[in-house]
Design a protein around this motif. Structure first.
Motif, PDB file in Angstrom:
ATOM      1  N   ALA A  65       4.788  -1.087  11.238  1.00 47.30           N
ATOM      2  CA  ALA A  65       4.508   0.347  11.120  1.00 47.30           C
ATOM      3  C   ALA A  65       3.408   0.627  10.111  1.00 47.30           C
ATOM      4  O   ALA A  65       2.679   1.611  10.238  1.00 47.30           O
ATOM      5  N   GLU A  93      -0.319   1.122  11.318  1.00 44.92           N
ATOM      6  CA  GLU A  93      -0.705   2.267  12.138  1.00 44.92           C
ATOM      7  C   GLU A  93      -1.743   3.148  11.453  1.00 44.92           C
ATOM      8  O   GLU A  93      -2.611   3.693  12.110  1.00 44.92           O
ATOM      9  N   GLU A  94      -1.633   3.328  10.158  1.00 47.11           N
ATOM     10  CA  GLU A  94      -2.614   4.132   9.417  1.00 47.11           C
ATOM     11  C   GLU A  94      -2.643   3.672   7.967  1.00 47.11           C
ATOM     12  O   GLU A  94      -1.730   2.991   7.510  1.00 47.11           O
ATOM     13  N   ASP A 116       3.036   6.365   6.820  1.00 49.49           N
ATOM     14  CA  ASP A 116       3.584   5.955   8.113  1.00 49.49           C
ATOM     15  C   ASP A 116       4.901   5.215   7.943  1.00 49.49           C
ATOM     16  O   ASP A 116       5.849   5.414   8.705  1.00 49.49           O
ATOM     17  N   ARG A 166       7.587   7.871   6.876  1.00 48.29           N
ATOM     18  CA  ARG A 166       8.008   8.663   8.040  1.00 48.29           C
ATOM     19  C   ARG A 166       8.962   7.878   8.931  1.00 48.29           C
ATOM     20  O   ARG A 166       9.973   8.396   9.396  1.00 48.29           O
ATOM     21  N   LYS A 167       8.622   6.606   9.182  1.00 47.61           N
ATOM     22  CA  LYS A 167       9.472   5.772  10.033  1.00 47.61           C
ATOM     23  C   LYS A 167      10.856   5.627   9.430  1.00 47.61           C
ATOM     24  O   LYS A 167      11.868   5.799  10.111  1.00 47.61           O
TER      25      LYS A 167
END
Length: 107
Positions: free
Chosen positions: A58, A61-62, A67, A70-71
């Motif tokens: 994850a 991703e950025e 990220d 959030r996950k």
């Protein structure tokens, strides 16, 4: 070769080493954070391993930690764990310290 070129190469080598170490520390931190979250969700050993790998993925991703945060918040909330973003950020800070010690301190 001049001493300036030697110094330049030494700085470049140190920069590359420092970047690699930072990458390894963050990847280890994310794995530890995934294991922490998996324990909160009550996952078994195989699920914990898979989840920890998903948390590491994850992060690609950025840029930054948002990220991953959030996950984790989403997954923990979906699993019925009463947790907020501040608690996840605190765990992220704790796991960063642990991961850094794993790579920097002699064992």
């Amino acid at each position: 070769m001049t001493s300036f070129q030697d110094r330049e190469r030494a700085f470049e080598a140190k920069f590359a080493h420092d970047e690699e170490m930072q990458f390894r520390i963050i990847a280890r931190r994310n794995r530890l954070l995934g294991e922490w979250a998996a324990a909160k969700m009550g996952l078994d050993a195989a699920e914990t391993d898979a989840y920890a790998k998903a948390v590491v993925q994850a992060d690609f991703e950025e840029a930054g930690d948002e990220d991953v945060i959030r996950k984790l918040v989403g997954d923990l909330t979906s699993a019925g764990v009463d947790i907020d973003e501040a608690a996840v950020r605190a765990a992220l800070d704790e796991q960063t310290v642990i991961a850094r010690r794993m790579f920097i301190e002699p064992q």
